[in-house]
Design a protein around this motif. Structure first.
Motif, PDB file in Angstrom:
ATOM      1  N   THR A  37       0.831  -1.206   0.000  1.00 35.59           N
ATOM      2  CA  THR A  37       0.000   0.000   0.000  1.00 35.59           C
ATOM      3  C   THR A  37       0.863   1.252   0.000  1.00 35.59           C
ATOM      4  OG1 THR A  37      -1.744  -1.171   1.187  1.00 35.59           O
ATOM      5  CG2 THR A  37      -1.813   1.240   1.238  1.00 35.59           C
ATOM      6  N   PHE A  38       1.904   1.262   0.845  1.00 30.20           N
ATOM      7  CA  PHE A  38       2.815   2.397   0.917  1.00 30.20           C
ATOM      8  C   PHE A  38       3.519   2.620  -0.423  1.00 30.20           C
ATOM      9  CE2 PHE A  38       7.137   3.991   1.724  1.00 30.20           C
ATOM     10  CZ  PHE A  38       6.825   5.214   2.288  1.00 30.20           C
ATOM     11  N   LEU A  39       3.981   1.549  -1.052  1.00 30.05           N
ATOM     12  CA  LEU A  39       4.702   1.674  -2.324  1.00 30.05           C
ATOM     13  C   LEU A  39       3.790   2.148  -3.450  1.00 30.05           C
ATOM     14  CD1 LEU A  39       6.996  -1.472  -2.234  1.00 30.05           C
ATOM     15  CD2 LEU A  39       7.648   0.911  -1.872  1.00 30.05           C
ATOM     16  N   VAL A  40       2.563   1.653  -3.507  1.00 28.43           N
ATOM     17  CA  VAL A  40       1.640   2.061  -4.568  1.00 28.43           C
ATOM     18  C   VAL A  40       1.241   3.524  -4.414  1.00 28.43           C
ATOM     19  CG1 VAL A  40      -0.711   1.714  -5.458  1.00 28.43           C
ATOM     20  CG2 VAL A  40       0.770  -0.241  -5.066  1.00 28.43           C
ATOM     21  N   VAL A  41       0.886   3.924  -3.202  1.00 32.67           N
ATOM     22  CA  VAL A  41       0.492   5.317  -2.972  1.00 32.67           C
ATOM     23  C   VAL A  41       1.687   6.253  -3.186  1.00 32.67           C
ATOM     24  CG1 VAL A  41      -0.303   6.946  -1.216  1.00 32.67           C
ATOM     25  CG2 VAL A  41      -1.424   4.733  -1.461  1.00 32.67           C
ATOM     26  N   GLY A  42       2.858   5.873  -2.699  1.00 31.60           N
ATOM     27  CA  GLY A  42       4.059   6.682  -2.911  1.00 31.60           C
ATOM     28  C   GLY A  42       4.416   6.797  -4.380  1.00 31.60           C
ATOM     29  N   GLY A  46       4.513  10.189  -6.506  1.00 30.65           N
ATOM     30  CA  GLY A  46       5.765  10.508  -7.197  1.00 30.65           C
ATOM     31  C   GLY A  46       5.546  10.751  -8.679  1.00 30.65           C
ATOM     32  N   ALA A  47       4.736   9.898  -9.309  1.00 31.02           N
ATOM     33  CA  ALA A  47       4.444  10.067 -10.735  1.00 31.02           C
ATOM     34  C   ALA A  47       3.671  11.361 -10.972  1.00 31.02           C
ATOM     35  CB  ALA A  47       3.641   8.870 -11.244  1.00 31.02           C
ATOM     36  N   LEU A  48       2.720  11.659 -10.104  1.00 32.68           N
ATOM     37  CA  LEU A  48       1.948  12.894 -10.237  1.00 32.68           C
ATOM     38  C   LEU A  48       2.837  14.121 -10.064  1.00 32.68           C
ATOM     39  CD1 LEU A  48      -0.877  14.166 -10.580  1.00 32.68           C
ATOM     40  CD2 LEU A  48      -1.082  14.069  -8.098  1.00 32.68           C
ATOM     41  N   ALA A  49       3.727  14.090  -9.095  1.00 32.20           N
ATOM     42  CA  ALA A  49       4.632  15.225  -8.871  1.00 32.20           C
ATOM     43  C   ALA A  49       5.570  15.411 -10.055  1.00 32.20           C
ATOM     44  CB  ALA A  49       5.423  15.014  -7.588  1.00 32.20           C
ATOM     45  N   TRP A  51       5.002  14.493 -13.194  1.00 34.72           N
ATOM     46  CA  TRP A  51       4.217  14.974 -14.315  1.00 34.72           C
ATOM     47  C   TRP A  51       3.872  16.452 -14.164  1.00 34.72           C
ATOM     48  CZ3 TRP A  51      -0.932  16.670 -14.696  1.00 34.72           C
ATOM     49  CH2 TRP A  51      -1.388  16.842 -16.007  1.00 34.72           C
ATOM     50  N   CYS A  52       3.485  16.848 -12.948  1.00 35.78           N
ATOM     51  CA  CYS A  52       3.129  18.256 -12.716  1.00 35.78           C
ATOM     52  C   CYS A  52       4.334  19.172 -12.883  1.00 35.78           C
ATOM     53  CB  CYS A  52       2.537  18.434 -11.322  1.00 35.78           C
ATOM     54  SG  CYS A  52       0.863  17.803 -11.175  1.00 35.78           S
ATOM     55  N   SER A  53       5.490  18.770 -12.373  1.00 37.18           N
ATOM     56  CA  SER A  53       6.667  19.625 -12.505  1.00 37.18           C
ATOM     57  C   SER A  53       7.113  19.722 -13.956  1.00 37.18           C
ATOM     58  CB  SER A  53       7.807  19.113 -11.625  1.00 37.18           C
ATOM     59  OG  SER A  53       8.286  17.878 -12.106  1.00 37.18           O
ATOM     60  N   ALA A  54       6.967  18.651 -14.729  1.00 35.98           N
ATOM     61  CA  ALA A  54       7.327  18.701 -16.149  1.00 35.98           C
ATOM     62  C   ALA A  54       6.357  19.595 -16.907  1.00 35.98           C
ATOM     63  CB  ALA A  54       7.329  17.297 -16.746  1.00 35.98           C
ATOM     64  N   THR A  55       5.087  19.540 -16.578  1.00 32.84           N
ATOM     65  CA  THR A  55       4.081  20.362 -17.238  1.00 32.84           C
ATOM     66  C   THR A  55       4.315  21.840 -16.941  1.00 32.84           C
ATOM     67  OG1 THR A  55       2.484  18.576 -17.030  1.00 32.84           O
ATOM     68  CG2 THR A  55       1.608  20.747 -17.495  1.00 32.84           C
ATOM     69  N   VAL A  56       4.625  22.163 -15.712  1.00 39.14           N
ATOM     70  CA  VAL A  56       4.860  23.558 -15.330  1.00 39.14           C
ATOM     71  C   VAL A  56       6.121  24.081 -16.001  1.00 39.14           C
ATOM     72  CG1 VAL A  56       5.463  25.059 -13.393  1.00 39.14           C
ATOM     73  CG2 VAL A  56       3.601  23.417 -13.186  1.00 39.14           C
ATOM     74  N   SER A  57       7.175  23.285 -16.052  1.00 36.64           N
ATOM     75  CA  SER A  57       8.418  23.771 -16.652  1.00 36.64           C
ATOM     76  C   SER A  57       8.269  23.957 -18.156  1.00 36.64           C
ATOM     77  CB  SER A  57       9.577  22.821 -16.340  1.00 36.64           C
ATOM     78  OG  SER A  57       9.380  21.585 -16.984  1.00 36.64           O
ATOM     79  N   LEU A  58       7.484  23.116 -18.819  1.00 33.25           N
ATOM     80  CA  LEU A  58       7.254  23.291 -20.252  1.00 33.25           C
ATOM     81  C   LEU A  58       6.393  24.514 -20.527  1.00 33.25           C
ATOM     82  CD1 LEU A  58       6.611  19.644 -21.488  1.00 33.25           C
ATOM     83  CD2 LEU A  58       8.600  21.064 -21.924  1.00 33.25           C
ATOM     84  N   ALA A  59       5.418  24.753 -19.676  1.00 28.45           N
ATOM     85  CA  ALA A  59       4.513  25.879 -19.886  1.00 28.45           C
ATOM     86  C   ALA A  59       5.193  27.209 -19.597  1.00 28.45           C
ATOM     87  CB  ALA A  59       3.277  25.728 -19.011  1.00 28.45           C
TER      88      ALA A  59
END
Length: 68
Positions: A37-42, A46-49, A51-59
């Motif tokens: 559970t810890f590994l899946v949620v983490g 992690g994937a969301l963070a 993706w969000c940081s890549a989207t912000v840096s591209l924009a």
């Protein structure tokens, strides 16, 4: 299996440890379940963070694509 009553837990961590110990008596796989559970949620966070940081840096970069 022992029927002894555990000593009262002190503090929040003590309560969590006591709950884990009591649960472990009836469900031997609880450690594996908690780990997965810890590994899946983490991993999801992690994937969301990432993706969000890549989207912000591209924009925010000027002229980052040839279509602009």
């Amino acid at each position: 299996m022992s029927n002894t009553v555990p000593t009262p837990a002190k503090g929040r961590l003590g309560q969590m440890r006591q709950a884990y110990t009591i649960t472990k008596r009836s469900d031997r796989k609880i450690g594996l379940i908690l780990l997965l559970t810890f590994l899946v949620v983490g991993g999801a966070f992690g994937a969301l963070a990432t993706w969000c940081s890549a989207t912000v840096s591209l924009a925010s970069s000027p002229r980052s694509c040839s279509l602009c």
